[in-house]
Design a protein around this motif. Sequence first.
Motif, PDB file in Angstrom:
ATOM      1  N   ASN A   1       0.805  -1.227   0.000  1.00 49.17           N
ATOM      2  CA  ASN A   1       0.000   0.000   0.000  1.00 49.17           C
ATOM      3  C   ASN A   1       0.835   1.273   0.000  1.00 49.17           C
ATOM      4  O   ASN A   1       0.413   2.305   0.490  1.00 49.17           O
ATOM      5  CB  ASN A   1      -0.950   0.072   1.190  1.00 49.17           C
ATOM      6  CG  ASN A   1      -1.874  -1.099   1.217  1.00 49.17           C
ATOM      7  OD1 ASN A   1      -2.322  -1.548   0.169  1.00 49.17           O
ATOM      8  ND2 ASN A   1      -2.135  -1.611   2.404  1.00 49.17           N
ATOM      9  N   VAL A   2       2.047   1.192  -0.463  1.00 49.19           N
ATOM     10  CA  VAL A   2       2.767   2.434  -0.761  1.00 49.19           C
ATOM     11  C   VAL A   2       2.943   2.459  -2.272  1.00 49.19           C
ATOM     12  O   VAL A   2       2.657   1.470  -2.948  1.00 49.19           O
ATOM     13  CB  VAL A   2       4.131   2.522  -0.049  1.00 49.19           C
ATOM     14  CG1 VAL A   2       3.945   2.494   1.442  1.00 49.19           C
ATOM     15  CG2 VAL A   2       5.053   1.418  -0.500  1.00 49.19           C
ATOM     16  N   CYS A   3       3.397   3.597  -2.789  1.00 45.53           N
ATOM     17  CA  CYS A   3       3.413   3.689  -4.236  1.00 45.53           C
ATOM     18  C   CYS A   3       4.474   2.766  -4.823  1.00 45.53           C
ATOM     19  O   CYS A   3       5.402   2.345  -4.145  1.00 45.53           O
ATOM     20  CB  CYS A   3       3.612   5.122  -4.701  1.00 45.53           C
ATOM     21  SG  CYS A   3       5.254   5.757  -4.462  1.00 45.53           S
ATOM     22  N   ASN A   4       4.301   2.441  -6.102  1.00 45.95           N
ATOM     23  CA  ASN A   4       5.139   1.427  -6.737  1.00 45.95           C
ATOM     24  C   ASN A   4       6.327   2.016  -7.485  1.00 45.95           C
ATOM     25  O   ASN A   4       6.935   1.357  -8.305  1.00 45.95           O
ATOM     26  CB  ASN A   4       4.298   0.607  -7.719  1.00 45.95           C
ATOM     27  CG  ASN A   4       3.187  -0.123  -7.018  1.00 45.95           C
ATOM     28  OD1 ASN A   4       2.082   0.385  -6.907  1.00 45.95           O
ATOM     29  ND2 ASN A   4       3.489  -1.290  -6.511  1.00 45.95           N
ATOM     30  N   PHE A   5       6.625   3.271  -7.218  1.00 50.28           N
ATOM     31  CA  PHE A   5       7.735   3.908  -7.912  1.00 50.28           C
ATOM     32  C   PHE A   5       8.840   4.216  -6.928  1.00 50.28           C
ATOM     33  O   PHE A   5       8.596   4.598  -5.793  1.00 50.28           O
ATOM     34  CB  PHE A   5       7.292   5.206  -8.564  1.00 50.28           C
ATOM     35  CG  PHE A   5       6.011   5.092  -9.319  1.00 50.28           C
ATOM     36  CD1 PHE A   5       5.891   4.161 -10.331  1.00 50.28           C
ATOM     37  CD2 PHE A   5       4.936   5.892  -9.002  1.00 50.28           C
ATOM     38  CE1 PHE A   5       4.710   4.042 -11.018  1.00 50.28           C
ATOM     39  CE2 PHE A   5       3.745   5.772  -9.692  1.00 50.28           C
ATOM     40  CZ  PHE A   5       3.634   4.840 -10.705  1.00 50.28           C
TER      41      PHE A   5
ATOM     42  N   GLU B   1       5.072   5.835 -16.415  1.00 47.61           N
ATOM     43  CA  GLU B   1       5.104   5.036 -15.188  1.00 47.61           C
ATOM     44  C   GLU B   1       3.907   4.109 -15.096  1.00 47.61           C
ATOM     45  O   GLU B   1       4.042   2.915 -14.797  1.00 47.61           O
ATOM     46  CB  GLU B   1       5.105   5.944 -13.949  1.00 47.61           C
ATOM     47  CG  GLU B   1       6.359   6.754 -13.744  1.00 47.61           C
ATOM     48  CD  GLU B   1       6.326   8.089 -14.446  1.00 47.61           C
ATOM     49  OE1 GLU B   1       5.462   8.270 -15.341  1.00 47.61           O
ATOM     50  OE2 GLU B   1       7.139   8.953 -14.114  1.00 47.61           O
ATOM     51  N   LEU B   2       2.733   4.662 -15.360  1.00 49.37           N
ATOM     52  CA  LEU B   2       1.526   3.844 -15.242  1.00 49.37           C
ATOM     53  C   LEU B   2       1.469   2.799 -16.346  1.00 49.37           C
ATOM     54  O   LEU B   2       0.978   1.689 -16.143  1.00 49.37           O
ATOM     55  CB  LEU B   2       0.291   4.739 -15.276  1.00 49.37           C
ATOM     56  CG  LEU B   2       0.180   5.707 -14.082  1.00 49.37           C
ATOM     57  CD1 LEU B   2      -0.918   6.720 -14.326  1.00 49.37           C
ATOM     58  CD2 LEU B   2      -0.083   4.948 -12.795  1.00 49.37           C
TER      59      LEU B   2
ATOM     60  N   LEU C   1       3.546  -0.092 -15.293  1.00 50.58           N
ATOM     61  CA  LEU C   1       2.819  -0.871 -14.284  1.00 50.58           C
ATOM     62  C   LEU C   1       1.846  -1.824 -14.957  1.00 50.58           C
ATOM     63  O   LEU C   1       1.718  -2.979 -14.583  1.00 50.58           O
ATOM     64  CB  LEU C   1       2.048   0.065 -13.355  1.00 50.58           C
ATOM     65  CG  LEU C   1       2.736   0.542 -12.081  1.00 50.58           C
ATOM     66  CD1 LEU C   1       1.758   1.352 -11.260  1.00 50.58           C
ATOM     67  CD2 LEU C   1       3.257  -0.634 -11.267  1.00 50.58           C
TER      68      LEU C   1
ATOM     69  N   GLN D   1      -1.944   5.075  -4.237  1.00 47.53           N
ATOM     70  CA  GLN D   1      -0.695   5.767  -3.895  1.00 47.53           C
ATOM     71  C   GLN D   1       0.096   6.165  -5.141  1.00 47.53           C
ATOM     72  O   GLN D   1       0.794   7.169  -5.138  1.00 47.53           O
ATOM     73  CB  GLN D   1       0.176   4.859  -3.026  1.00 47.53           C
ATOM     74  CG  GLN D   1      -0.437   4.535  -1.684  1.00 47.53           C
ATOM     75  CD  GLN D   1      -0.452   5.720  -0.758  1.00 47.53           C
ATOM     76  OE1 GLN D   1       0.530   6.404  -0.593  1.00 47.53           O
ATOM     77  NE2 GLN D   1      -1.584   5.977  -0.162  1.00 47.53           N
ATOM     78  N   ASN D   2      -0.022   5.369  -6.182  1.00 49.53           N
ATOM     79  CA  ASN D   2       0.736   5.679  -7.393  1.00 49.53           C
ATOM     80  C   ASN D   2       0.261   6.971  -8.026  1.00 49.53           C
ATOM     81  O   ASN D   2       1.059   7.790  -8.463  1.00 49.53           O
ATOM     82  CB  ASN D   2       0.606   4.537  -8.401  1.00 49.53           C
ATOM     83  CG  ASN D   2       1.287   3.292  -7.912  1.00 49.53           C
ATOM     84  OD1 ASN D   2       2.325   3.375  -7.257  1.00 49.53           O
ATOM     85  ND2 ASN D   2       0.714   2.151  -8.192  1.00 49.53           N
ATOM     86  N   LEU D   3      -1.041   7.144  -8.065  1.00 51.41           N
ATOM     87  CA  LEU D   3      -1.585   8.365  -8.650  1.00 51.41           C
ATOM     88  C   LEU D   3      -1.202   9.561  -7.789  1.00 51.41           C
ATOM     89  O   LEU D   3      -0.862  10.630  -8.284  1.00 51.41           O
ATOM     90  CB  LEU D   3      -3.100   8.260  -8.785  1.00 51.41           C
ATOM     91  CG  LEU D   3      -3.590   7.138  -9.715  1.00 51.41           C
ATOM     92  CD1 LEU D   3      -5.102   7.173  -9.818  1.00 51.41           C
ATOM     93  CD2 LEU D   3      -2.978   7.289 -11.097  1.00 51.41           C
TER      94      LEU D   3
ATOM     95  N   TYR E   1       1.416   9.888  -5.965  1.00 51.61           N
ATOM     96  CA  TYR E   1       2.827  10.178  -6.182  1.00 51.61           C
ATOM     97  C   TYR E   1       3.028  10.943  -7.487  1.00 51.61           C
ATOM     98  O   TYR E   1       3.707  11.970  -7.525  1.00 51.61           O
ATOM     99  CB  TYR E   1       3.609   8.864  -6.216  1.00 51.61           C
ATOM    100  CG  TYR E   1       5.068   9.012  -6.511  1.00 51.61           C
ATOM    101  CD1 TYR E   1       5.970   9.259  -5.487  1.00 51.61           C
ATOM    102  CD2 TYR E   1       5.557   8.907  -7.812  1.00 51.61           C
ATOM    103  CE1 TYR E   1       7.320   9.383  -5.750  1.00 51.61           C
ATOM    104  CE2 TYR E   1       6.908   9.033  -8.082  1.00 51.61           C
ATOM    105  CZ  TYR E   1       7.780   9.272  -7.044  1.00 51.61           C
ATOM    106  OH  TYR E   1       9.114   9.405  -7.315  1.00 51.61           O
ATOM    107  N   LEU E   2       2.413  10.444  -8.548  1.00 51.97           N
ATOM    108  CA  LEU E   2       2.586  11.090  -9.841  1.00 51.97           C
ATOM    109  C   LEU E   2       1.978  12.483  -9.836  1.00 51.97           C
ATOM    110  O   LEU E   2       2.524  13.412 -10.430  1.00 51.97           O
ATOM    111  CB  LEU E   2       1.959  10.237 -10.945  1.00 51.97           C
ATOM    112  CG  LEU E   2       2.651   8.902 -11.197  1.00 51.97           C
ATOM    113  CD1 LEU E   2       1.899   8.108 -12.241  1.00 51.97           C
ATOM    114  CD2 LEU E   2       4.086   9.109 -11.625  1.00 51.97           C
TER     115      LEU E   2
ATOM    116  N   ILE F   1       6.008   9.586  -0.833  1.00 47.64           N
ATOM    117  CA  ILE F   1       5.012  10.629  -1.012  1.00 47.64           C
ATOM    118  C   ILE F   1       5.311  11.810  -0.092  1.00 47.64           C
ATOM    119  O   ILE F   1       5.230  12.967  -0.495  1.00 47.64           O
ATOM    120  CB  ILE F   1       3.594  10.048  -0.793  1.00 47.64           C
ATOM    121  CG1 ILE F   1       3.253   9.214  -2.020  1.00 47.64           C
ATOM    122  CG2 ILE F   1       2.571  11.141  -0.555  1.00 47.64           C
ATOM    123  CD1 ILE F   1       1.938   8.560  -1.999  1.00 47.64           C
TER     124      ILE F   1
END
Lengths: 188, 877
Positions: free
Chosen positions: A45-49, A83-84, A87, B325-327, B329-330, B364
């Motif tokens: 649940n943290v971002c994937n980047f 990035e997306l 993914l 979270q990805n959105l 971050y971006l 983030i």
Amino acid sequence: MIKAILVFNNSAKPRLIKFFEHYPEEIQQQIVRETYQLVSKRSENVCNFLEGGSIIGGNDYRLIYRHYATLYFIFCVDSSESELGILDLIQVFVETLDKCFENVCELDLIFHIDKVHYILQEICLGGMVLETNLNEIVSRFDEQSKLEKQEAGISAAPTKAMTALKEMNLPQKLKDMKLSDLNLNLRF
Amino acid sequence: MAMSTTMDQVVKRAKDSFGQMFDKSLHDLVRGIRNHKDNEAKYINEAIDEIKQELKQDNISMKANAVNKLTYLQMLGYDISWSAFNIIEVMSSNKFTFKRIGYLAASQCFHEGTDVLMLTTNMIRKDLSSSSMYESAVAMSGLSCFINADLARDLANDIMTLMTSTKPYIRKRAVLLLYKVFLNNPDALKPAFPRLKEKLEDPDPGVQAAAVNVICELARRNPKNYLALAPIFFRLMTTSTNNWVLIKIIKLFGALTPLEPRLGKKLIEPLTNLIHSTSAMSLLYECINTVVAVLVSISSGLPNHNASIQLCVQKLRILIEDSDQNLKYLGLLAMSKILQTHPKSVQAHNDLIMQCLDDKDESIRLRALDLLSGMVSKKNLMDIVRKLMIHMDKSEGSHYRDELLSKIIEICSQSDYQHITNFEWYISILVELTRLEGTKHGNLIARQMLDVAVRVESIRPFACNQMAILLANAHVFIIGSSSTTVAEVLYAAAWICGEFCSYLKEPQKTLESILNTKIILFPGHIQSVYYQNILKIITYLIQSSDNDEILAKQLVAMTIDKMSIFLSSGDVEAQERASITLHILKTVLKLIEKSEFNVNELSALFDGVLNPVAAKAQRKVAIPNGLDLDAWINDPPSESEDESVTTDSRHDNSGFFYGKHEENYSSNSYSNETSNYQQPRNYVEPTTDELEKQRESRKQSENMNPFYLKDSKKTKLTQKHETSIDHSNGNESMPSTPGKGAIPANLQISLSDQLYRQSKIDEENRRLKKKSKSDGGSSKKGKKSSKKSDIAAIDENEDDIYPTVQVTRGGELPEGVTESGHEDNDDDIGSRKNKKYDPHRALNIDFNEKPIQATYTPPPSQLKEPSKKLVETPPVS
């Protein structure tokens, strides 16, 4: 451009290493270890980047990863990739594996690393995305597997023997032995 | 016939047939490794020996099996390049199965330096043109990984031919492979370009996507050569439905617009349409990025300019608010791009970014922090810093906390404290930061304290008294000083109290608290500053006592008494300074006893005002006529002597004072400016008259400045704090509460909070005042309000309601030199930092020498002709 694709498990064991630029083996292993360090300490649940930083390439590169059960799938890409989009591509890759291996698990990757590479070769070439359509990838992979089977059928005692041994197919084994036995008999 | 066979041959043949059964397959190898977890290396080495035997056999399937195992071992980190020749053997097999194994192994371990590659040219050529499309594809996949300059030169035409294949499966691979050819043989680009361009309009969408991909890669590095293709891409963008293609094209436009503003204007409309219509987040995000790039490149002359930015910011807000979270971050990433050119639009979403600071995801939080520094204004600085301080209290992990600390200092100090309206508040923040447990940024805080005290004259009284409190509590910094550098603040505190001791409220008390500290427990450079400043304070005390000899005598005697233990300092320089100070004091005592003492003789030691010196001042000093810097003054000394000379000359190097901590601030941008404090202070030596004049003029300017905190108010304010601090000090020095944990966390938070509240009230008052002024019309002396009568204008100009505090910006330069000169900016970290957001600019340089001409169309005959000349081409990455 994709610079590298790494798959390793929860305890840093590499399951697939594909670099699109040459690195000596020890550097490759180091990259795997460092990437593992970065990725494994991140919670779900943290971002994937992740900004790759010093690992590969520098500022322009980032790590985009997904974590499935016991495996991490990591793509190292530069800023020309979305990035997306990447993914999604990881998702496509994993779904393809799932289809080709029928409910893929880590063991499939461990024992069939060659097949995993062949699947990957349908998805990207030289670090550029080649195909993103799941069905297309799967059908191309299947066709090539068929080709292999045909070859094995035509001539191939050796390969057959190999599989035979694995399955402990004794009659087959004996059949193979006869020829050489014959030779030996002639000699003496 | 059979009879003639020798024994050896028979055995060999038997092995060939049997061997297969006894050899391990890849499957067996993997299983074996898994079963030998304890001695994996040994098992693998044995396996490699077996593989070497297998490779010696004539049986191709055995070889292929061996190579397949090697590919696996390569993944585990084993160098398999020794088998390169065998790999080629397997690649050259007629069977697809083996060929595939061979090419896979080659793609994993061959590289442009592999010497056997020169043997492969014809084999690869044959495979590329194979009638089986899968064979051809396998060859292309492999080639893409190990192609080198020679292969690229020799096979370019074969690959070009494949681009015209009837099978899209082959065509799209050939197009992508062509990019690798260009990288390894730039000469191929010119003749291949027309055909590559054709592929942009290939009937197969996959081939089209591949062509877009390649051209985008090329254009990214050298965009101006591809401007001519803009119309084709524009058409593709409005017709294509493939999101991969659209994303690539939109990214490409982002690179092209800076070169051609007219293109940008055309793009805005279709892009905004896409932003409105698309449901794909990836596409939406890239559209926003490109719109931002367009708006940056055409900053003026676009009517709906603001609307587009608003649209982007709104959409980004949706991304940031998303639970993904990805959105998030971006969204923050793209926000930071907008921030650089349209800070106002981003500032409106202050609340949202603040929320992100509480996110559980550290990447983030760090992104949000980045944004904050660009968002501060006079109006919100105190709020933002306050939030960060609260945040710092809550957050875990010293890395993130240190990051927060340096960020606070960065946003406060940026552009010479441009956003700070209340320096009392800032000093109290800095003092509070010293209470951060285990911080690595002691130096940073110390430098800030020094910088503020030197640059902002009006803050000195307040700063002095705050520093005096720090000195009085110096003992808390002794504990745990090994894990943290926070004791460095004492360096600043001691210096400020000494240099500006006339502002100390109770100088004698401060002196006593300094003398009662176990100074010798501090690092050497801090001790040195202590000893030097003890003398400054004594001088001031005697000077201000109206030649009260009894008092002077008593003071000096007391100091001599206390100082003698400092002579045992372990640091050479500190010990030396302690000794000098002691001897000066002894002389003074002697003179006082003889009644021959004149305090001016003592104060002459510390005459002069310290001014900030510009970062480049030293470099800009003009070399006087007749001085040859390269000539030896004395004859060159021997090697060993030379060394000692260089160590001496390190005196103005901050590294000397800060020793091993130096690296801590080499990374921050203002280390340049602040290092000037270490420069010898005899740089400027005004006479007493000049000093007096300066002081006079300063007082005048203070009086003229309506916002200067007048004495009456100031004392009231500081007294109030002092009582509260004294109170808590009492707690602190109690022996029952030793250790780090004993530092009351709220010791000073109340101070900055008080100041915060105070200035919020002041601000409100000023706003009301201003409003009433403008309401009342221009009859009074409201010069500004008469011009701007409508409320909107007032809102925009809110900045004037903040007090302006005199800050000495920049620094002194040698006469006749201006700061504008940028002739040598190798160490201009600031400007480099700004550039790093544009990767294309950096990459463009490398490719400039490449003879790429987008519009060039070569005669068709040239396409078929392989260029035979040997060109050495640099590898391009």
